[in-house]
Design a protein around this motif. Structure first.
Motif, PDB file in Angstrom:
ATOM      1  N   TYR A 106       0.861  -1.179   0.000  1.00 35.38           N
ATOM      2  CA  TYR A 106       0.000   0.000   0.000  1.00 35.38           C
ATOM      3  C   TYR A 106       0.899   1.231   0.000  1.00 35.38           C
ATOM      4  N   VAL A 107       0.824   2.010  -1.081  1.00 42.92           N
ATOM      5  CA  VAL A 107       1.679   3.185  -1.248  1.00 42.92           C
ATOM      6  C   VAL A 107       0.826   4.373  -1.669  1.00 42.92           C
ATOM      7  N   LEU A 108       1.184   5.550  -1.177  1.00 42.49           N
ATOM      8  CA  LEU A 108       0.449   6.759  -1.543  1.00 42.49           C
ATOM      9  C   LEU A 108       0.978   7.349  -2.846  1.00 42.49           C
ATOM     10  N   LYS A 109       0.108   8.051  -3.557  1.00 44.06           N
ATOM     11  CA  LYS A 109       0.486   8.620  -4.850  1.00 44.06           C
ATOM     12  C   LYS A 109       1.485   9.767  -4.725  1.00 44.06           C
ATOM     13  N   ASP A 110       1.614  10.335  -3.559  1.00 45.10           N
ATOM     14  CA  ASP A 110       2.602  11.414  -3.414  1.00 45.10           C
ATOM     15  C   ASP A 110       3.981  10.876  -3.003  1.00 45.10           C
ATOM     16  N   SER A 111       4.152   9.558  -3.081  1.00 43.88           N
ATOM     17  CA  SER A 111       5.447   8.955  -2.764  1.00 43.88           C
ATOM     18  C   SER A 111       6.454   9.265  -3.866  1.00 43.88           C
ATOM     19  N   SER A 112       7.716   9.160  -3.536  1.00 40.56           N
ATOM     20  CA  SER A 112       8.780   9.375  -4.524  1.00 40.56           C
ATOM     21  C   SER A 112       8.903   8.153  -5.423  1.00 40.56           C
ATOM     22  N   ALA A 113       9.568   8.346  -6.571  1.00 40.55           N
ATOM     23  CA  ALA A 113       9.784   7.240  -7.503  1.00 40.55           C
ATOM     24  C   ALA A 113      10.613   6.132  -6.843  1.00 40.55           C
ATOM     25  N   LEU A 116       8.394   4.105  -4.579  1.00 40.67           N
ATOM     26  CA  LEU A 116       7.517   3.260  -5.369  1.00 40.67           C
ATOM     27  C   LEU A 116       8.265   2.017  -5.864  1.00 40.67           C
ATOM     28  N   MET A 117       9.476   2.216  -6.344  1.00 36.78           N
ATOM     29  CA  MET A 117      10.255   1.082  -6.833  1.00 36.78           C
ATOM     30  C   MET A 117      10.619   0.134  -5.689  1.00 36.78           C
ATOM     31  N   LEU A 118      10.875   0.677  -4.506  1.00 36.47           N
ATOM     32  CA  LEU A 118      11.143  -0.164  -3.342  1.00 36.47           C
ATOM     33  C   LEU A 118       9.919  -1.023  -3.029  1.00 36.47           C
ATOM     34  N   ALA A 119       8.742  -0.413  -3.138  1.00 31.58           N
ATOM     35  CA  ALA A 119       7.506  -1.148  -2.891  1.00 31.58           C
ATOM     36  C   ALA A 119       7.324  -2.269  -3.915  1.00 31.58           C
ATOM     37  N   VAL A 120       7.570  -1.953  -5.175  1.00 32.55           N
ATOM     38  CA  VAL A 120       7.443  -2.953  -6.240  1.00 32.55           C
ATOM     39  C   VAL A 120       8.384  -4.126  -5.987  1.00 32.55           C
ATOM     40  N   ARG A 121       9.649  -3.825  -5.698  1.00 33.69           N
ATOM     41  CA  ARG A 121      10.646  -4.879  -5.454  1.00 33.69           C
ATOM     42  C   ARG A 121      10.268  -5.721  -4.237  1.00 33.69           C
ATOM     43  N   SER A 122       9.825  -5.053  -3.174  1.00 34.53           N
ATOM     44  CA  SER A 122       9.479  -5.770  -1.947  1.00 34.53           C
ATOM     45  C   SER A 122       8.326  -6.740  -2.186  1.00 34.53           C
ATOM     46  N   VAL A 123       7.286  -6.256  -2.850  1.00 39.67           N
ATOM     47  CA  VAL A 123       6.113  -7.089  -3.102  1.00 39.67           C
ATOM     48  C   VAL A 123       6.453  -8.257  -4.031  1.00 39.67           C
ATOM     49  N   LEU A 130       4.394  -1.456   3.249  1.00 41.39           N
ATOM     50  CA  LEU A 130       3.546  -0.324   3.605  1.00 41.39           C
ATOM     51  C   LEU A 130       4.415   0.925   3.601  1.00 41.39           C
ATOM     52  N   GLY A 131       3.977   1.961   2.887  1.00 40.75           N
ATOM     53  CA  GLY A 131       4.704   3.215   2.895  1.00 40.75           C
ATOM     54  C   GLY A 131       4.804   3.745   4.318  1.00 40.75           C
TER      55      GLY A 131
END
Length: 220
Positions: A106-113, A116-123, A130-131
């Protein structure tokens, strides 16, 4: 030399400019491939069924079938697909409902690129992500859960009519439809809903829906 694994992604976002930006960002990574794009929840579900992607990046607020409904269906028909929620919503109700529906991140749209990439890799690596702002929300919600539960009346204290209204609200019926089904006025339905929110200390429809699921009134 072994070929590097390529992950297949689908982006479900109704704003074209944002969707194209996400596609450009993700496609710039050699091991990520965007294989589908969806502008609404139904399209997202269709791509999940047809493509079984490794990851679905999913907005919660989309036309037709919304993101939460799509999330449940995606997890039902393609359980191996990881779902990363990317949204503007950061209240407890949205976060907990999404996690209960099966969200892997779960990441917010105001997150940095980079976040976001950290979230993608983690998932993709099988981890729950979670942001920072969302993690704080989850912790606050957890710490306040005991107090909220203590203040909340037992389920069996709700009247039969209150349970009926709660069930229909959780199933997505509108006030007018509930009124017609129960043969009562729309104002009476609104009064029941207000009473439920006040008694249960739940202040949004998504929170009532989560409560109804927990109590077995409706299935996920």
């Amino acid at each position: 030399m072994a070929q590097e694994q390529r992950y297949r992604l689908v982006i479900a976002e109704d704003h074209t400019i944002l969707r194209e930006g996400l596609k450009a960002l993700l496609s710039s990574r050699p091991d990520l491939e965007v294989v589908g794009e969806a502008a609404d929840g139904r399209e997202a579900v269709r791509w999940a069924q047809e493509l079984t992607p490794d990851l679905m990046m999913l907005d919660l607020s989309m036309p037709r079938s919304n993101g939460l409904e799509a999330l449940k269906e995606i997890k039902r028909i393609s359980p191996q697909t990881k779902v990363l929620v990317l949204t503007v919503h950061k209240t407890e109700d949205y976060v907990f409902t999404a996690l209960q529906a099966g969200a892997d991140g779960y990441v917010l749209k105001d997150s940095s690129a980079s976040e976001l990439m950290l979230a993608v890799r983690s998932v993709l690596n099988g981890e729950r992500y979670l942001g920072p702002a969302i993690a704080s929300t989850v912790v606050s919600g957890y710490l306040g859960a005991k107090d909220a539960t203590a203040l909340r009346p037992a389920f069996d204290e709700l009247s039969t009519r209150e349970r009926e209204v709660l069930k229909l609200i959780a199933e997505g019926y509108r006030t007018k439809d509930i009124a017609e089904y129960l043969c009562i006025s729309p104002k009476t339905v609104e009064k029941h809903r207000a009473n439920l929110m006040d008694r249960l200390k739940l202040h949004t429809v998504s929170a009532l829906t989560t409560y109804a699921i927990e109590k077995g009134l409706v299935t996920k």
